[in-house]
Structure formats: structure tokens, C-alpha cells
Scaffold this motif. Structure first.
Motif, PDB file in Angstrom:
ATOM      1  N   SER A  30      -2.310   6.283  -8.531  1.00 14.72           N
ATOM      2  CA  SER A  30      -2.582   6.042  -7.114  1.00 14.72           C
ATOM      3  C   SER A  30      -4.069   6.155  -6.770  1.00 14.72           C
ATOM      4  O   SER A  30      -4.575   5.409  -5.928  1.00 14.72           O
ATOM      5  CB  SER A  30      -1.777   7.018  -6.252  1.00 14.72           C
ATOM      6  OG  SER A  30      -2.135   8.355  -6.544  1.00 14.72           O
ATOM      7  N   MET A  56      -8.346  -1.060  -4.195  1.00 13.45           N
ATOM      8  CA  MET A  56      -8.050  -1.692  -2.901  1.00 13.45           C
ATOM      9  C   MET A  56      -9.252  -1.591  -1.963  1.00 13.45           C
ATOM     10  O   MET A  56      -9.562  -2.538  -1.223  1.00 13.45           O
ATOM     11  CB  MET A  56      -6.837  -1.014  -2.271  1.00 13.45           C
ATOM     12  CG  MET A  56      -5.522  -1.307  -2.973  1.00 13.45           C
ATOM     13  SD  MET A  56      -4.904  -2.976  -2.649  1.00 13.45           S
ATOM     14  CE  MET A  56      -4.310  -2.789  -0.975  1.00 13.45           C
ATOM     15  N   LEU A 116       2.250   1.726  -3.403  1.00 14.48           N
ATOM     16  CA  LEU A 116       1.201   2.157  -4.346  1.00 14.48           C
ATOM     17  C   LEU A 116       0.813   3.617  -4.140  1.00 14.48           C
ATOM     18  O   LEU A 116       0.670   4.378  -5.105  1.00 14.48           O
ATOM     19  CB  LEU A 116      -0.044   1.294  -4.166  1.00 14.48           C
ATOM     20  CG  LEU A 116      -0.149  -0.030  -4.922  1.00 14.48           C
ATOM     21  CD1 LEU A 116      -1.364  -0.801  -4.432  1.00 14.48           C
ATOM     22  CD2 LEU A 116      -0.244   0.200  -6.426  1.00 14.48           C
ATOM     23  N   ALA A 130      -3.113  -5.736  -4.441  1.00 19.90           N
ATOM     24  CA  ALA A 130      -2.037  -4.749  -4.511  1.00 19.90           C
ATOM     25  C   ALA A 130      -0.956  -5.167  -5.502  1.00 19.90           C
ATOM     26  O   ALA A 130      -0.442  -4.333  -6.266  1.00 19.90           O
ATOM     27  CB  ALA A 130      -1.426  -4.557  -3.120  1.00 19.90           C
ATOM     28  N   ALA A 182      -5.753   3.018  -7.846  1.00 22.51           N
ATOM     29  CA  ALA A 182      -5.299   1.930  -6.987  1.00 22.51           C
ATOM     30  C   ALA A 182      -6.017   1.964  -5.636  1.00 22.51           C
ATOM     31  O   ALA A 182      -6.407   0.920  -5.104  1.00 22.51           O
ATOM     32  CB  ALA A 182      -3.792   2.031  -6.783  1.00 22.51           C
ATOM     33  N   GLN A 199       0.587  -0.964 -13.011  1.00 22.61           N
ATOM     34  CA  GLN A 199       1.111   0.395 -12.915  1.00 22.61           C
ATOM     35  C   GLN A 199       0.009   1.447 -13.091  1.00 22.61           C
ATOM     36  O   GLN A 199       0.152   2.406 -13.846  1.00 22.61           O
ATOM     37  CB  GLN A 199       2.223   0.612 -13.963  1.00 22.61           C
ATOM     38  CG  GLN A 199       3.439  -0.266 -13.741  1.00 22.61           C
ATOM     39  CD  GLN A 199       4.556   0.026 -14.722  1.00 22.61           C
ATOM     40  OE1 GLN A 199       4.341   0.594 -15.793  1.00 22.61           O
ATOM     41  NE2 GLN A 199       5.760  -0.363 -14.369  1.00 22.61           N
ATOM     42  N   ARG A 200      -1.089   1.242 -12.360  1.00 20.41           N
ATOM     43  CA  ARG A 200      -2.176   2.209 -12.398  1.00 20.41           C
ATOM     44  C   ARG A 200      -1.872   3.377 -11.468  1.00 20.41           C
ATOM     45  O   ARG A 200      -1.091   3.273 -10.538  1.00 20.41           O
ATOM     46  CB  ARG A 200      -3.500   1.543 -12.005  1.00 20.41           C
ATOM     47  CG  ARG A 200      -3.884   0.352 -12.869  1.00 20.41           C
ATOM     48  CD  ARG A 200      -3.933   0.726 -14.364  1.00 20.41           C
ATOM     49  NE  ARG A 200      -4.925   1.737 -14.626  1.00 20.41           N
ATOM     50  CZ  ARG A 200      -6.167   1.492 -15.059  1.00 20.41           C
ATOM     51  NH1 ARG A 200      -6.537   0.254 -15.288  1.00 20.41           N
ATOM     52  NH2 ARG A 200      -7.011   2.481 -15.285  1.00 20.41           N
ATOM     53  N   THR A 251       0.831  -1.209   0.000  1.00 16.94           N
ATOM     54  CA  THR A 251       0.000   0.000   0.000  1.00 16.94           C
ATOM     55  C   THR A 251       0.864   1.257   0.000  1.00 16.94           C
ATOM     56  O   THR A 251       0.578   2.226  -0.720  1.00 16.94           O
ATOM     57  CB  THR A 251      -0.924   0.009   1.239  1.00 16.94           C
ATOM     58  OG1 THR A 251      -1.754  -1.160   1.218  1.00 16.94           O
ATOM     59  CG2 THR A 251      -1.815   1.241   1.246  1.00 16.94           C
ATOM     60  N   LEU A 263      -2.205  -4.516  -8.995  1.00 18.32           N
ATOM     61  CA  LEU A 263      -2.210  -3.078  -9.303  1.00 18.32           C
ATOM     62  C   LEU A 263      -0.793  -2.554  -9.571  1.00 18.32           C
ATOM     63  O   LEU A 263      -0.591  -1.708 -10.443  1.00 18.32           O
ATOM     64  CB  LEU A 263      -2.849  -2.302  -8.155  1.00 18.32           C
ATOM     65  CG  LEU A 263      -4.368  -2.477  -8.009  1.00 18.32           C
ATOM     66  CD1 LEU A 263      -4.851  -1.988  -6.654  1.00 18.32           C
ATOM     67  CD2 LEU A 263      -5.102  -1.738  -9.128  1.00 18.32           C
ATOM     68  N   LEU A 264       0.188  -3.076  -8.829  1.00 17.78           N
ATOM     69  CA  LEU A 264       1.568  -2.676  -9.091  1.00 17.78           C
ATOM     70  C   LEU A 264       2.029  -3.143 -10.461  1.00 17.78           C
ATOM     71  O   LEU A 264       2.732  -2.429 -11.185  1.00 17.78           O
ATOM     72  CB  LEU A 264       2.490  -3.235  -8.001  1.00 17.78           C
ATOM     73  CG  LEU A 264       2.511  -2.486  -6.665  1.00 17.78           C
ATOM     74  CD1 LEU A 264       3.289  -3.273  -5.624  1.00 17.78           C
ATOM     75  CD2 LEU A 264       3.124  -1.100  -6.837  1.00 17.78           C
TER      76      LEU A 264
END
Length: 519
Positions: A182, A189, A29, A172, A185, A179-180, A26, A175-176
Motif C-alpha cells: 500500500s 498514485m 489499494l 491504480a 501504491a 500487487q504492490r 484507491t 498497481l493492483l
């Protein structure tokens, strides 16, 4: 009792370690800016309700009531009562989620008044609304876990929360990889929180489907449930003191940019020993104390209380000193990645060291409260929690204004010690606070061993200070070695000071292998 504590502690440790992985992802991100502040404020709101229900909170009301009913009226009556609690708690939480969703702008405005000027308020409202479905699954999951604890089946209840963190970690990582940005992301989440709750409930239901823990399911708001609620609600609030204090701290901290994030990540590190020790001791002591008091066996009650306080001191004191001495290396290794900067590390480590001052008090509260809960008294621990919360809020406003996020963290520690002192005074005045001869012999030696270990770690950190800029893997390896060395030194000191005895350990292990629950 010790074996049961270790079972709960092991499950909590595994969950907390996964939680650190979740928080590290987190931090990578979202960093520690406005988007992170909004997400973490929303997450803390949901997390406080989750902790009020789970991790022993609902346990303190349901377990004594279920055990007394089973002894008086039999297992069928206890199961019927549990079915009523399961259905009613589930329906109530669905209603709470709906009302909270409508009132969320007002709630966020109250919880984070500083967000109105930073532009984070609408983000926090959206994140919190996406997380609310979790409450519909948290209620039944928590009732099932409490019923398992009442039957001394601690393992399933202890390890099921792992699924919550597993779901969030997978989200998570995805999403990493994608590469979306913040903001996207954070929303993704937040939506995963409800999915995580569903996963935990589904696995619990599957593992206990043949146990007839709670049947028949019956919704009721009659006298029986109202009487249960009068004890359950104060107990749930009283057992959630640490979470309520950190929310109060976040309200004050929201006035400063990034302070909510620093306080959140520091508190996550405090929750590892608090969960492993405090929650575990509280979870196990409630049925132990209830059983002793139902049999009018004061000797067994004093023995259980003494062992609980010993365990609390033996694990809380070295954890406190370790977190203070190693605060910056721990935060750097766990969180200083991606958008989380070196400045964030320094601020978070400072908050961690200050928060750790209150850790022994939080764990002492968990060891003292079962004596009240087992007697059906949830109001005294509630009043102690509210007194501590008042001290924390007043202190946070004053100290936060003077020295920033560190002042807020110190205020949280002051609030915890105020609650612990209030509870100890009530215990002495109400039914006598007493520990046995062994506890009086061991506690000073435990304190000495912890202080020596802390001093050795402090010297080691100073000698290794030039390595603070080394490669991340080398820093992580150094931190692991320091923690392992501290644990080894502490263990050797406990043996040297005869706090623990090799023969006692061998006897306990032999009894454990033979299945003797009295070991």
C-alpha cells in the motif's frame, strides 16, 4: 441555458463516475488506515487548489471581465487580456508549487495535526510533494476552459477533466495487477497526479490550437492584472466553499484513526450531485447574468436566476434524500472491496447521510453567487463563505468531540446553510432577491415530489434489508433498480404536479434540434 447546463452536467457526471471508479480502486489499494489517511489528506490539499481554479471557480472572475472587454474594446483586446492572464496565472502557480514543496511539513502539520502521533505525517508530506507538479499544468488548463465557457463552448471544458481520472484509474489498475504494497501504491498514485494534469492540458491545447483564445502571451503584474487578481482571488475562494469546509473537517477528523478516509469517501459521493448541478448552474449562469446585466435587462436577469434556482431545487432535493436513504447500499457497492471493510462502510455511510444535509445549501449558493459575480462583486460571496467556514469549524470541534465523524459531517452541513443564508440576506439587501411567478408556483411542488420519492425509497430499502448480505453483483443490481425507480417516480410526480409539461418538453426538443439556443 438549460441545454448548456445539461452539457456541463453531462461532462461533470462522466468525470464524477470515473472519479468513483478511481476512488473504489484507491480504497481497494489502500483501505482506510494510516497510509490511506496520509494519501487522501495530501490529495485533498491538491484537490482544493484544483477546485479553486477549475469547475467554475476562476470562471467567475475571468468570464465577466473578458465579456465586458470584448464588448467595449473588441475581440483582439479581450484575447490579449486572456493571454496576459494565462501567462501570469501559470507563472504564479509554478512559484506557489515551489514554495509549497519547501513548506510542506509545516502545511501538513497544520492540516492534519493528529498525524504527528500516528506516524502518517511524513507519508502525507511525501505524497503531497509528488502531487505538486500538477499545479503547473492546472493553471493554463483552467484559463483555457474559462475562455471556452465565455464563448459558450461548454462541451470541451466540461469533458476535459475526464482525462485526469482516466490517468489515475490506469495507474491504480496497474498497481493492483502488480500487487504492490500500500505504501508504494500511494507514492505511485501521487506521482501520477502530475502526469494526469499534463495530459489534460495537452489535449486542451491541441483542441484549441487554432482558436486564438489567448494571445499574445505576456507575463504582467501591472495594474490591470492586480485589479483582476483583487476580484479573482476572493471569487475563487468563495466558489470553493465545499472544498474548504471538507478540509476543515479533515483537520478535526485527523485526531481519530481512519476518520479522514471515511469523511473523504463520503464527500466524494456528495460531489457527484454538487458537480452535476451546482458547478453546472454556476458555470452557465455567470455568462447569462453578465449578458443580461450588460444590457440592463432586469427581466432577463430575474428569468435566469429563477430558472437557476428551479434547476437547483429540482435536482438537489431528490439527490439529497436519495443519498440519505441509500447511503449504506451505495457505500457498500462502491467501496467495500479489498482493504475497505464492513466497519468502514458503516462509518462512511453515516458520514454521508450527515453531509448530505448540507447539499441543497451548497447548490443554492452556486445558484445565488452568479448574481454577485456578474456585477463584479466577489467580496460578498467571499464573506458568506468565510462566515460559513467559521460556523463549520466551531461546530466541528464541538460535535466531533461529542459524536465523532458524524458530528464533523453535521458541522459541514451547518456551515453550508450559514453561507447560503448570509448570501440570500446580502442579495435581498443589495439589489433585491426576486424570482418570477413560475418559480414561486413550481418550487413547493418540486419539494413535495422529492419528499414523496424519498418516502417510497425508504420503504423499499426496509423491505430489501435482508438482501444486504447478498452477492456483490446482486447488491449492485438492486441499487441500480432502486435509483432508477426513484428517478422514475420523481419524474412522474413532476409531470403529475405540472412542474414540467409534456408540450413544453416537445417544444424545447424541437427548438434544440433546429439549433435555437433560446430553447
Amino acid at each position: 441555458m438549460i441545454r448548456s447546463v445539461l452539457t456541463v452536467s453531462s461532462g461533470t457526471l462522466a468525470s464524477r463516475l470515473l472519479g468513483f471508479g478511481r476512488d473504489a480502486l484507491t480504497a481497494a489499494l489502500l483501505g482506510a488506515g494510516p497510509v490511506a489517511d496520509a494519501f487522501l489528506m495530501a490529495f485533498q490539499f491538491i484537490n482544493v487548489i484544483r477546485r479553486m481554479l477549475s469547475e467554475g471557480a476562476l470562471n467567475v472572475a475571468l468570464v465577466p471581465a473578458w465579456m465586458r472587454l470584448r464588448e467595449v474594446s473588441g475581440l483582439a483586446a479581450a484575447s490579449a487580456f486572456a493571454g496576459t492572464v494565462l501567462a501570469t496565472v501559470s507563472a504564479t502557480l509554478i512559484a506557489v508549487a515551489v514554495v509549497a514543496g519547501v513548506a510542506m511539513p509545516l502545511l501538513v502539520g497544520m492540516l492534519a495535526p493528529g498525524f504527528a502521533d500516528s506516524g502518517s505525517q511524513q507519508l502525507a508530506v511525501t505524497n503531497a510533494r509528488l502531487m505538486l507538479p500538477y499545479l503547473a499544468f492546472a493553471g493554463p488548463a483552467t484559463v483555457i476552459m474559462s475562455l471556452l465557457n465565455a464563448r459558450h463552448r461548454f462541451a470541451i471544458a466540461a469533458f476535459s477533466p475526464l482525462l485526469f481520472n482516466v490517468a489515475l484509474i490506469l495507474a491504480a489498475v496497474l498497481l493492483l495487477l502488480l500487487q504492490r504494497d500500500s505504501q508504494f501504491a500511494a507514492l505511485a498514485m501521487a506521482a501520477t497526479v502530475g502526469v494526469a494534469g499534463l495530459l489534460q492540458l495537452a489535449v486542451l491545447a491541441l483542441l484549441t490550437r487554432r482558436d486564438d483564445l489567448a494571445s499574445p502571451l505576456r507575463l504582467s503584474f501591472g495594474p490591470g492584472m492586480r485589479d483582476f487578481a483583487r476580484k479573482a482571488v476572493p471569487g475563487m475562494i468563495a466558489n470553493s466553499g465545499p472544498q474548504l469546509m471538507i478540509v476543515a473537517g479533515a483537520i478535526v477528523a485527523s485526531m481519530s484513526p481512519s476518520a479522514v478516509s471515511w469523511l473523504y469517501f463520503a464527500n466524494r459521493l456528495i460531489e457527484l450531485p454538487l458537480g452535476m448541478v451546482g458547478v453546472a448552474i454556476g458555470t452557465v449562469l455567470v455568462p447569462e447574468m453578465t449578458r443580461a446585466l450588460n444590457r440592463d435587462d432586469r427581466t432577463a436577469a430575474v428569468h435566469a436566476e429563477s430558472r437557476g434556482i428551479e434547476l437547483a431545487a429540482a435536482l438537489a432535493l431528490p439527490a439529497t434524500l436519495g443519498l440519505i436513504v441509500l447511503s449504506e447500499p451505495i457505500v457498500r457497492v462502491l467501496f467495500e472491496h479489498g482493504a475497505f471493510t464492513a466497519a468502514d462502510t458503516r462509518a462512511t455511510a453515516l458520514a454521508l447521510g450527515c453531509l448530505a444535509l448540507g447539499l441543497p445549501a451548497h447548490i443554492l449558493i452556486k445558484a445565488l453567487s452568479p448574481a454577485f459575480f456578474a456585477r463584479g462583486d466577489t467580496m460578498t460571496p467571499l464573506l458568506a463563505t468565510l462566515k460559513g467556514l467559521a460556523v463549520a469549524i466551531v461546530s466541528a470541534v464541538a460535535l466531533g468531540w461529542m459524536i465523532g465523524v458524524c458530528g464533523v459531517a453535521v458541522a459541514m452541513a451547518l456551515g453550508a446553510w450559514s453561507s447560503a443564508a448570509s448570501l440570500a440576506r446580502s442579495m435581498a439587501a443589495g439589489f433585491g432577491f426576486s424570482i418570477d411567478t413560475e418559480a414561486r408556483r413550481r418550487l413547493p411542488r418540486i419539494t413535495l415530489a422529492a419528499l414523496v420519492m424519498g418516502g417510497v425509497l425508504w420503504l423499499a430499502v426496509r423491505l430489501l434489508a435482508p438482501m444486504s448480505g447478498a452477492h456483490g453483483l446482486l447488491q449492485a443490481a438492486t441499487l441500480v433498480v432502486l435509483i432508477a425507480a426513484g428517478a422514475a417516480i420523481y419524474g412522474l410526480l413532476l409531470l403529475t404536479l405540472r412542474v414540467i409539461d409534456r408540450n413544453d418538453i416537445q417544444t424545447a426538443l424541437a427548438r434544440s434540434r433546429s439549433g435555437d439556443l433560446r430553447a
